[in-house]
Design an enzyme around this catalytic site. Structure first.
Site, PDB file in Angstrom:
ATOM      1  N   HIS A 180      -6.484  -8.493   0.603  1.00  0.00           N
ATOM      2  CA  HIS A 180      -6.146  -7.728  -0.594  1.00  0.00           C
ATOM      3  C   HIS A 180      -4.784  -8.178  -1.096  1.00  0.00           C
ATOM      4  CE1 HIS A 180      -8.854  -3.906   0.067  1.00  0.00           C
ATOM      5  NE2 HIS A 180      -9.376  -4.719  -0.842  1.00  0.00           N
ATOM      6  N   CYS A 274      -1.293   0.672   1.708  1.00  0.00           N
ATOM      7  CA  CYS A 274      -2.709   1.016   1.767  1.00  0.00           C
ATOM      8  C   CYS A 274      -2.926   2.524   1.809  1.00  0.00           C
ATOM      9  CB  CYS A 274      -3.358   0.371   2.987  1.00  0.00           C
ATOM     10  SG  CYS A 274      -3.642  -1.402   2.842  1.00  0.00           S
TER      11      CYS A 274
END
Length: 286
Positions: A180, A274
Site C-alpha cells: 500500500h 493503517c
C-alpha cells in the site's frame, strides 16, 4: 536537492499542529488466520490482548494531542477492520468508499460507508473499481497521491479524481513488502512528504523527485519497520518506535516525532497510519 542552508532554515521553522478528526476501530477481533500481504503469517501466534493494549496507546495519544477520534464498531470475523485507513477516503466532506481486492476484507467497505451515512454524511460514492482507501490514497496540499501495483486499480484513481475533484498523481509500487502507498510514503504537512524510493518504479521515483524535491528520503531499514506508516498533524509525527533513523530526520526538519510500539498489529501488515482514517471536512465558507 536539500542544501545545508535550506535544511537549516527548515529546521528553524516553527511547526504548527492542526487539530484533526479521525476514525478508528478497536482490534477486538484481531487475529491472523489468512495471508494477503507479506507480513501476515497464520503460523505465528497473535496476542489479541496485547494488540488492543498497543492500539489503546495510539487512540489515547491522538486525543492527548487534541484531536477528535470517533470509533466504528468492529465486525466479528473481520480482523483487518482495525486498519481503519482502508475504510474510506474523505476529502472536503465527500466520502469515497472502498472496494477491496481480497474477498477476506470485502464486507468492511459497506460497513465503513454505512458508518458515514449514519453519521450525517450525504456525499458518498460506492466505487466501481478497486481502491483501498487511505491505504493507497494520500492527500497533500495540492494533490491526491494514488498508489497502484498490488491493491488499488488504476481505474480507481480516475474514479477518485472525478468524485473528489482533486488532481490525482498515480504512483506505481514495485516491492510487495510495501503493498500500500501508506507503507512507503507519509504526508507530513501540506506538500511536504517523506518516502522510501525503493518502493517505487523508476518513473514514479522521477515524478516524486520532480514534485517533491525537498522530500525526506527514508532508508530501507526504517521503511521495513513501517517507519513510513505514520500520522502527522503538521508538528507531531506518530510512528513506530523502531524507526529511529526517521525520527532523527524528522527532528532535523523541525517536527516532533513520537514513537509507539504497535508490533503486534504489524503482524497483520499495519501500524500507526493503517489504524487511523482522517476525516477531512469541507473548508468553512466553501
Amino acid at each position: 536537492m536539500n542544501t545545508p542552508a535550506r535544511t537549516a532554515r527548515t529546521a528553524r521553522t516553527a511547526r504548527t499542529a492542526r487539530t484533526r478528526h479521525y476514525l478508528m476501530c478497536r482490534p477486538t477481533h484481531f487475529e491472523v488466520t489468512y495471508a494477503i500481504n507479506p507480513w501476515m503469517d497464520p503460523a505465528k501466534p497473535v496476542d489479541t490482548d496485547l494488540a488492543i493494549a498497543q492500539w489503546e496507546q495510539l487512540y489515547s495519544l491522538h486525543q492527548e494531542l487534541g484531536h477528535t477520534v470517533e470509533l466504528i464498531d468492529p465486525l466479528p470475523g473481520y480482523p483487518d477492520m482495525v486498519y481503519a485507513a482502508n475504510g474510506a477516503t474523505v476529502v472536503d466532506g465527500k466520502v469515497l468508499g472502498v472496494r477491496f481486492r481480497n474477498a477476506e476484507r470485502a464486507a468492511e467497505g459497506p460497513a465503513y460507508l454505512e458508518w458515514f451515512r449514519s453519521h450525517g454524511y450525504t456525499e458518498l460514492h460506492d466505487p466501481a473499481h478497486v481502491n483501498e482507501g487511505e491505504g493507497d490514497f494520500l492527500v497533500t496540499g495540492s494533490w491526491l497521491l494514488a498508489g497502484t501495483g498490488f491493491r488499488s486499480a488504476p481505474e480507481g484513481h480516475a474514479e477518485a479524481q472525478e468524485f473528489l475533484g482533486r488532481p490525482v498523481i498515480s504512483l506505481n509500487l514495485v516491492d510487495p513488502r510495501f503493498y500500500h502507498l501508506d507503507t512507503a510514503l507519509t504526508v507530513l504537512d501540506g506538500d511536504e512528504i517523506m518516502y522510501f524510493p525503493g518502493a517505487f518504479s523508476p518513473g514514479s521515483r522521477a515524478v516524486l523527485k520532480r514534485l517533491f524535491p525537498d522530500a525526506i528520503l527514508v532508508t530501507e531499514a526504517d521503511a521495513e519497520v513501517f517507519g513510513l506508516n505514520a500520522v502527522s498533524d503538521g508538528r507531531h509525527v506518530i510512528l513506530p518506535e523502531a524507526a529511529t533513523g526517521v525520527a532523527r530526520q524528522l527532528r532535523e526538519q523541525g517536527f516532533e516525532p513520537i514513537g509507539l510500539d504497535l508490533s503486534e498489529l504489524l503482524k497483520g501488515g499495519g501500524s500507526v497510519k493503517c489504524c487511523t482514517l482522517e476525516i477531512r471536512h469541507r473548508p468553512a465558507g466553501a
